[in-house]
Design an enzyme around this catalytic site. Structure first.
Site, PDB file in Angstrom:
ATOM      1  N   THR A  72       6.026   3.825   9.728  1.00 38.65           N
ATOM      2  CA  THR A  72       6.675   2.885  10.653  1.00 38.65           C
ATOM      3  C   THR A  72       7.170   3.566  12.171  1.00 38.65           C
ATOM      4  O   THR A  72       7.014   3.122  13.185  1.00 38.65           O
ATOM      5  CB  THR A  72       7.644   1.800  10.184  1.00 38.65           C
ATOM      6  OG1 THR A  72       6.929   1.285   9.061  1.00 38.65           O
ATOM      7  CG2 THR A  72       7.822   0.848  11.222  1.00 38.65           C
ATOM      8  N   ASN A 150      -4.998  -1.120   5.090  1.00 42.92           N
ATOM      9  CA  ASN A 150      -4.115  -1.147   3.958  1.00 42.92           C
ATOM     10  C   ASN A 150      -4.580  -2.223   3.048  1.00 42.92           C
ATOM     11  O   ASN A 150      -4.436  -2.247   1.995  1.00 42.92           O
ATOM     12  CB  ASN A 150      -2.532  -1.441   4.550  1.00 42.92           C
ATOM     13  CG  ASN A 150      -2.077  -2.309   5.179  1.00 42.92           C
ATOM     14  OD1 ASN A 150      -2.644  -2.285   6.416  1.00 42.92           O
ATOM     15  ND2 ASN A 150      -1.393  -3.346   5.049  1.00 42.92           N
ATOM     16  N   HIS A 200       4.737   8.803   1.322  1.00 46.17           N
ATOM     17  CA  HIS A 200       4.902   8.327   0.047  1.00 46.17           C
ATOM     18  C   HIS A 200       3.310   7.426  -0.211  1.00 46.17           C
ATOM     19  O   HIS A 200       3.292   6.977  -1.212  1.00 46.17           O
ATOM     20  CB  HIS A 200       5.691   6.906  -0.028  1.00 46.17           C
ATOM     21  CG  HIS A 200       5.920   5.808   1.002  1.00 46.17           C
ATOM     22  ND1 HIS A 200       5.372   4.421   0.128  1.00 46.17           N
ATOM     23  CD2 HIS A 200       6.036   5.657   2.083  1.00 46.17           C
ATOM     24  CE1 HIS A 200       5.476   3.788   1.277  1.00 46.17           C
ATOM     25  NE2 HIS A 200       5.713   4.296   2.444  1.00 46.17           N
ATOM     26  N   CYS A 324       4.364  -6.093   2.408  1.00 42.40           N
ATOM     27  CA  CYS A 324       5.314  -6.757   3.490  1.00 42.40           C
ATOM     28  C   CYS A 324       4.982  -8.256   3.316  1.00 42.40           C
ATOM     29  O   CYS A 324       5.701  -9.290   3.564  1.00 42.40           O
ATOM     30  CB  CYS A 324       5.130  -6.309   4.526  1.00 42.40           C
ATOM     31  SG  CYS A 324       4.813  -4.361   4.758  1.00 42.40           S
TER      32      CYS A 324
HETATM   33  N1  PLP Z   1       0.651   1.716   8.377  1.00 37.18           N
HETATM   34  C1  PLP Z   1       0.060   1.222   7.351  1.00 37.18           C
HETATM   35  C2  PLP Z   1      -1.547   1.128   7.617  1.00 37.18           C
HETATM   36  C3  PLP Z   1       0.652   1.041   6.222  1.00 37.18           C
HETATM   37  O1  PLP Z   1      -0.342   0.786   5.059  1.00 37.18           O
HETATM   38  C4  PLP Z   1       1.947   1.364   6.055  1.00 37.18           C
HETATM   39  C5  PLP Z   1       2.664   0.724   4.731  1.00 37.18           C
HETATM   40  O2  PLP Z   1       2.088   0.217   3.892  1.00 37.18           O
HETATM   41  C6  PLP Z   1       2.705   1.631   7.236  1.00 37.18           C
HETATM   42  C7  PLP Z   1       2.031   1.898   8.192  1.00 37.18           C
HETATM   43  C8  PLP Z   1       4.225   1.890   7.196  1.00 37.18           C
HETATM   44  O3  PLP Z   1       4.593   2.906   6.531  1.00 37.18           O
HETATM   45  P1  PLP Z   1       5.841   3.220   5.887  1.00 37.18           P
HETATM   46  O4  PLP Z   1       6.198   2.385   4.756  1.00 37.18           O
HETATM   47  O5  PLP Z   1       5.889   4.513   5.646  1.00 37.18           O
HETATM   48  O6  PLP Z   1       7.105   2.746   7.025  1.00 37.18           O
END
Ligand code: PLP
Length: 395
Positions: A72, A150, A200, A324
């Site tokens: 993020t 995702n 992660h 989320c």
């Molecule tokens: N972008 C995508 C495509 C993701 O799948 C995710 C997390 O699921 C993120 C951004 C955000 O990553 P983080 O959890 O490391 O902030």
């Protein structure tokens, strides 16, 4: 009960090799890499080794890597850097199926003086390239398109996007959080200006991310503070996690081909057999261009949340969309953008695998899930209505 973990797009297990590499940085090498003394300086040298390993995974140079705290932060940094470095440009273009890290930021920008275009996708989740091209203007500060989705695993045509955007002189950022470690990436070959990733998702810990910034790209830090990361991101480095991400990059690069074909075979077995055993079950999206580990399956006329709860009783962990959005009764914006009907979007489950899944686990899911869907359909008014309609259409 040992979990049967099929939620690797939410997060992955930290690999034992990664944990082992990290431990000395809590106990022995705890110096601050910015310190003048050799104790701190030696830590800085190890960070640089780790940076080189991550850079290798992307085909980048070490100095093009900026460490952040997560995917993020990398996404926000990329978009805000582009806007701050090009203050005359007020247009941002992205897709309708981005992760909330981009989607919510762009919606916020849309309310604070920027014009934002959300490019649609078709029913298979494929980007409308004509729409994109029609909407690029001289005012476009940045285009941000995810490498892989995702929720569905669908891969956007990054090479083609990079070609179009560089020809039009538009900065190109890709959210590659789900792609890094699962598909080969070479920023020498593909003209990407900025690329986000998150530890992660590739067996490194939570709380470490990185942003690739192509040499020569105008940049402005998001976290303003100390001189760390050559002034591109203030804040004392998360040393142990940086070391862990370096180690994870190394083994992901070494095993990507073998692991991907093994994981893809398991995913394909899970998907094809679930669809064979369960009526009205369909795969969401373009199966030809997908991550090898992801399967989004719609079980029509049942609630995805109910399936998840019943699978949970057998220790089976999956997701009804992105981590989320689960917990909300709204179907995911990704499936809605693809025009997946309400009755299918609501019953969609994402299975996402990793190198640690086994064939025995797949067999257990295949044994349990058909019965779960059958039990839920027995009490679903939508399913009963559908059965009545089927019967009357046959009569
Ligand atoms: N972008 C995508 C495509 C993701 O799948 C995710 C997390 O699921 C993120 C951004 C955000 O990553 P983080 O959890 O490391 O902030």
């Amino acid at each position: 009960m040992k979990p049967l973990y099929f939620d690797n797009n939410a997060t992955t297990r930290v690999a034992p090799e990664v944990v082992e590499a990290m431990l000395p940085y809590f106990t022995e090498y705890y110096g601050n890499p910015s310190s003048m003394h050799t104790f701190g300086g030696s830590v800085a040298a190890h960070i640089n080794d780790a940076r080189a390993k991550l850079a290798d995974l992307l085909g980048a140079s070490p100095e093009e890597i900026v460490y952040t705290s997560c995917g993020t932060e990398s996404d926000s940094t990329a978009i805000m850097a582009a806007l701050r470095s090009n203050p005359d440009k007020k247009h941002v273009i992205t897709s309708r199926v981005e992760h909330p890290a981009i989607k919510n930021l762009c919606e916020y920008l849309g309310k604070t003086g920027y014009r934002v275009t959300f490019v649609p996708v078709d029913h298979k989740g494929r980007l409308d390239m004509e729409y994109l091209m029609r909407n690029l203007t001289n005012d476009t500060a940045i285009a941000s398109f995810m490498w892989a989705n995702n929720e569905t695993g669908i891969i956007f045509p990054i090479e083609e996007l990079a070609g179009i955007l560089s020809e039009r002189g538009v900065l190109f950022h890709t959210d590659a959080v789900q792609a890094v470690g699962k598909v080969p990436i070479d920023v020498q070959k593909t003209r990407i200006d900025m690329l986000s990733l998150s530890g992660h998702k590739l067996h490194a810990p939570k709380g470490i991310g990185a942003l690739y910034v192509r040499k020569g790209t105008k940049f402005s830090p998001f976290l303003i503070g100390g001189h760390q990361e050559k002034g591109r991101r203030g804040g004392t480095e998360n040393v142990a996690s940086i070391i862990g991400l370096g180690r994870a990059s190394e083994f992901v690069a070494a095993h990507m081909n073998d692991e991907n074909s093994r994981v893809k075979a398991l995913r394909d077995k899970l998907e094809t057999q679930l669809i064979q055993r369960i009526p009205n079950a369909l795969v969401n999206g373009d199966t030809a261009n997908r991550l090898p580990n992801t399967s989004s399956i719609a079980f029509e006329f049942v609630e995805g949340e109910s399936i998840l709860l019943m699978m949970n009783e057998f220790g089976i962990c999956a997701s009804s969309g992105s981590a989320c959005t689960s917990g909300s009764l709204e179907p995911s914006h990704v499936l809605r953008a693809m025009g997946v009907p309400f009755t299918a979007a609501h019953g969609s489950i994402r299975f996402s695998l990793s190198r640690y899944n086994t064939e025995g686990e797949i067999d257990l899911v295949l044994e349990k899930v058909p019965g779960i869907v059958e039990r839920l359909r027995a009490i679903s008014p939508f399913w009963q209505e559908y059965q009545k309609e089927l019967a009357s259409s046959k009569a």
